[in-house]
Scaffold this active site. Structure first.
Site, PDB file in Angstrom:
ATOM      1  CE  LYS A 116      -3.393  -2.774  -0.003  1.00 53.46           C
ATOM      2  NZ  LYS A 116      -4.114  -3.040  -1.240  1.00 53.46           N
ATOM      3  CE  LYS A 158      -4.918   4.792   6.143  1.00 54.87           C
ATOM      4  NZ  LYS A 158      -5.603   5.159   4.893  1.00 54.87           N
ATOM      5  N   GLY A 164      -7.775  -2.552   3.635  1.00 57.26           N
ATOM      6  CA  GLY A 164      -9.045  -2.915   4.246  1.00 57.26           C
ATOM      7  C   GLY A 164      -9.064  -2.686   5.737  1.00 57.26           C
ATOM      8  CG  HIS A 208     -14.628   3.281   1.232  1.00 60.35           C
ATOM      9  ND1 HIS A 208     -13.684   2.432   1.751  1.00 60.35           N
ATOM     10  CD2 HIS A 208     -14.856   2.840  -0.018  1.00 60.35           C
ATOM     11  CE1 HIS A 208     -13.368   1.525   0.840  1.00 60.35           C
ATOM     12  NE2 HIS A 208     -14.070   1.755  -0.243  1.00 60.35           N
ATOM     13  CD  GLU A 288      -6.596  -0.188   0.857  1.00 62.83           C
ATOM     14  OE1 GLU A 288      -7.036  -1.335   0.859  1.00 62.83           O
ATOM     15  OE2 GLU A 288      -6.055   0.334   1.850  1.00 62.83           O
ATOM     16  NE  ARG A 292     -11.323  -7.957  -2.727  1.00 60.41           N
ATOM     17  CZ  ARG A 292     -10.712  -7.083  -1.945  1.00 60.41           C
ATOM     18  NH1 ARG A 292      -9.388  -7.014  -1.936  1.00 60.41           N
ATOM     19  NH2 ARG A 292     -11.394  -6.256  -1.174  1.00 60.41           N
ATOM     20  NE  ARG A 338     -20.180  -6.271   1.917  1.00 56.86           N
ATOM     21  CZ  ARG A 338     -18.863  -6.318   1.865  1.00 56.86           C
ATOM     22  NH1 ARG A 338     -18.190  -7.049   2.750  1.00 56.86           N
ATOM     23  NH2 ARG A 338     -18.206  -5.634   0.944  1.00 56.86           N
TER      24      ARG A 338
HETATM   25  C1  MV4 Z   1      -8.354   6.570   6.534  1.00 47.43           C
HETATM   26  C2  MV4 Z   1      -9.307   7.256   7.329  1.00 47.43           C
HETATM   27  C3  MV4 Z   1      -9.025   8.556   7.671  1.00 47.43           C
HETATM   28  N1  MV4 Z   1      -7.873   9.141   7.282  1.00 47.43           N
HETATM   29  N2  MV4 Z   1      -7.213   7.198   6.175  1.00 47.43           N
HETATM   30  C4  MV4 Z   1      -8.734   2.703   5.346  1.00 47.43           C
HETATM   31  C5  MV4 Z   1      -9.214   1.346   5.068  1.00 47.43           C
HETATM   32  C6  MV4 Z   1     -10.674   1.483   5.094  1.00 47.43           C
HETATM   33  N3  MV4 Z   1     -11.341   0.261   5.365  1.00 47.43           N
HETATM   34  C7  MV4 Z   1     -10.913   2.530   6.126  1.00 47.43           C
HETATM   35  N4  MV4 Z   1      -9.808   3.384   6.044  1.00 47.43           N
HETATM   36  C8  MV4 Z   1      -9.692   4.647   6.496  1.00 47.43           C
HETATM   37  N5  MV4 Z   1      -8.546   5.312   6.140  1.00 47.43           N
HETATM   38  C9  MV4 Z   1      -6.987   8.443   6.558  1.00 47.43           C
HETATM   39  N6  MV4 Z   1      -5.856   9.042   6.197  1.00 47.43           N
HETATM   40  C10 MV4 Z   1     -10.469   6.586   7.697  1.00 47.43           C
HETATM   41  C11 MV4 Z   1     -10.664   5.285   7.287  1.00 47.43           C
HETATM   42  C12 MV4 Z   1     -11.856   4.634   7.744  1.00 47.43           C
HETATM   43  C13 MV4 Z   1     -13.055   4.716   7.014  1.00 47.43           C
HETATM   44  C14 MV4 Z   1     -13.132   5.383   5.798  1.00 47.43           C
HETATM   45  C15 MV4 Z   1     -14.325   5.452   5.087  1.00 47.43           C
HETATM   46  C16 MV4 Z   1     -15.469   4.839   5.597  1.00 47.43           C
HETATM   47  C17 MV4 Z   1     -15.415   4.151   6.794  1.00 47.43           C
HETATM   48  C18 MV4 Z   1     -14.206   4.073   7.514  1.00 47.43           C
HETATM   49  C19 MV4 Z   1     -14.171   3.400   8.737  1.00 47.43           C
HETATM   50  C20 MV4 Z   1     -13.003   3.355   9.446  1.00 47.43           C
HETATM   51  C21 MV4 Z   1     -11.842   3.973   8.951  1.00 47.43           C
END
Ligand code: MV4
Length: 452
Positions: A116, A158, A164, A208, A288, A292, A338
């Site tokens: 990553k 990270k 994930g 996200h 990232e 898949r 889900r």
């Molecule tokens: C982040 C973040 C805030 N700031 N990175 C990365 C993997 C993914 N499953 C969640 N991740 C996040 N990366 C930075 N720099 C917050 C999350 C995150 C998140 C992001 C969108 C929707 C739900 C989330 C739940 C936990 C953490």
């Protein structure tokens, strides 16, 4: 086209792949663990091979046994589904060495994106927006602290081998940083065999949003727009939808172009997903890339009328992406929930056991992908997802109404499921208005324990 495809997976995705093969006129081989003897993927495949005991490290993750199963049955290709060996460069290489086509990207592409920190660097070099952070991985705690001070608190540490959400930690100030940094490195080493971590500024309430892409071996690479996967619990997605309620047409195009640029740069072949974090002000950052097919691919299928699994197989067999890919606008609105065999009131603890009564919902715009049935025993060994319900409508409101009636239409007895919880989520005012982000489930009191 291939003659016989071995499906190196179980559950609903194994069935999904078998259906695609049927449509293409390709024979199938199911592999199964001792716990999965009486399953539908075994029943519907043309051929089947037991590959070992229940724990996945002895069966669905056992590369030599799966390769042997392909050789014995004369399979000329393997579809890995998602999870298990889907993003194993080693498995891809072993397939190639055994003259079996791997339905997915090359080992090199999996490696490039699987690291990553490397993916982030690559995105940055291409001019994609990335969250402010370290240039690559950092080992030295003092150097890491100075990077954190420079980008400002809070920061997120990270795992380079993660993705994930595994091996992630937030550090709020310099007092806790050294400890968080060490913990993140230890966790990463234990989980992935690599202590490498990188640092990003922590975004407080992002969405996200991910872009589905598809590339062929002839240089065509397209994106199929986005899915919003902001409703997550412990980095497990619960609900996904398209279009994203938080994306303007302008930003959608920018994000799609960014995804295509990153994937094209590595000559990506197959189905993939480029993940972004989206802020309320429209700014977005590359996070990232997943190499898949994903759990939530039906959202894009319902919204585009494309069959992504069939297309994965065609592309792997050397076919060109057809012109149907050039008009990939999202139609109407699609939402996926889900359904897990879990008890939401008991901290989502798994609820394995025998399903004594089972009835599926239906109706206009409803699709259910599931491998379970009345009398099925949910084994305790694997992921607890038992179904995906996807609702499509002309508008978000219609899709939501359809999802609501579909969730009401399930009858599942004998095990606990997350259906009651999902109903509360989709009827929450913030979800109804599309105002969801990372912190939604934390804010939404009462969703987990309605009696409290
Ligand atoms: C982040 C973040 C805030 N700031 N990175 C990365 C993997 C993914 N499953 C969640 N991740 C996040 N990366 C930075 N720099 C917050 C999350 C995150 C998140 C992001 C969108 C929707 C739900 C989330 C739940 C936990 C953490």
């Amino acid at each position: 086209m291939f003659k016989k495809i071995l499906i190196a997976n179980r559950g609903e995705i194994a069935l999904r792949i078998i259906r695609a093969c049927r449509e293409l006129g390709v024979d199938t081989v199911a592999v199964y663990s001792e716990a999965d003897r009486d399953t539908l993927h075994v029943r519907f495949a043309d051929d089947d091979v037991c590959i070992g005991p229940a724990p996945s490290r002895f069966s669905y993750l056992n590369i030599p046994t799966i390769i042997a199963a392909a050789e014995i049955t004369g399979a000329d290709a393997i579809h890995p589904g998602y999870g298990f060996l889907a993003e194993s460069a080693e498995f891809t290489e072993t397939c190639a060495a055994s003259n079996i086509n791997f339905i997915g990207p090359t080992a090199e592409q999996i490696r490039q994106m699987g690291d990553k920190a490397n993916a982030r660097k690559l995105a940055q070099e291409l001019g994609l927006p990335v969250v402010p952070g370290s240039a690559g991985t950092i080992e030295d705690p003092d150097e890491a602290l100075s990077v954190a001070e420079e980008i400002g608190w809070p920061v997120m540490i990270k795992a380079a081998a993660g993705g994930g959400g595994k091996g992630m930690r937030v550090a709020t100030d310099r007092e806790v940083f050294a400890q968080s940094f060490q913990l993140a490195r230890n966790e990463s080493l234990a989980a992935f065999g690599s202590a490498d971590v990188y640092i990003e500024k922590f975004l407080e309430r992002p969405r996200h949003v991910e872009i589905q892409i598809m590339g062929d071996r002839h240089g065509r690479l397209v994106h199929l727009n986005e899915r919003d996967c902001s409703i997550q619990r412990r980095h497990q997605k619960l609900i996904e939808e398209a279009p994203s309620p938080g994306l303007s047409e302008e930003i959608r195009q920018q994000m799609g172009d960014a995804a295509v640029k990153a994937a094209k740069h590595i000559g990506y072949v197959g189905a993939g997903t480029v993940e972004f974090l989206l802020n309320g002000d429209g700014s977005f950052y590359f996070m990232e890339m997943n190499t898949r097919i994903q759990v939530e691919h039906p959202v894009t299928e319902m919204a585009t009328s494309l069959d992504l699994v069939k297309e994965q197989i065609r592309v792997a067999a050397g076919e060109k992406l057809g012109d149907r890919f050039l008009v990939s606008k999202l139609r109407g609105h699609t939402i996926e929930c889900r359904v897990n065999a879990e008890d939401a009131a008991r901290n989502f603890q798994p609820s394995p056991g025998t399903i004594t009564t089972f009835h599926l919902p239906g109706g206009p715009g409803i699709r259910v992908d599931t491998h379970v049935f009345q009398g099925y025993e949910v084994p305790p060994y694997y992921d607890s997802m038992i179904a995906k319900v996807i609702a499509h409508g002309n508008t978000r409101e219609e899709a939501l109404r359809r999802m609501s009636q579909a969730l009401d239409g399930f009858i599942i007895e004998g095990i606990k499921t997350t259906i009651p919880f999902l109903k509360r989520v989709i009827h929450h005012p913030d979800f109804e208005s599309g105002e969801v982000d990372t912190k939604f489930l934390e804010r939404a009191n009462g969703l987990l324990n309605p009696q409290e």
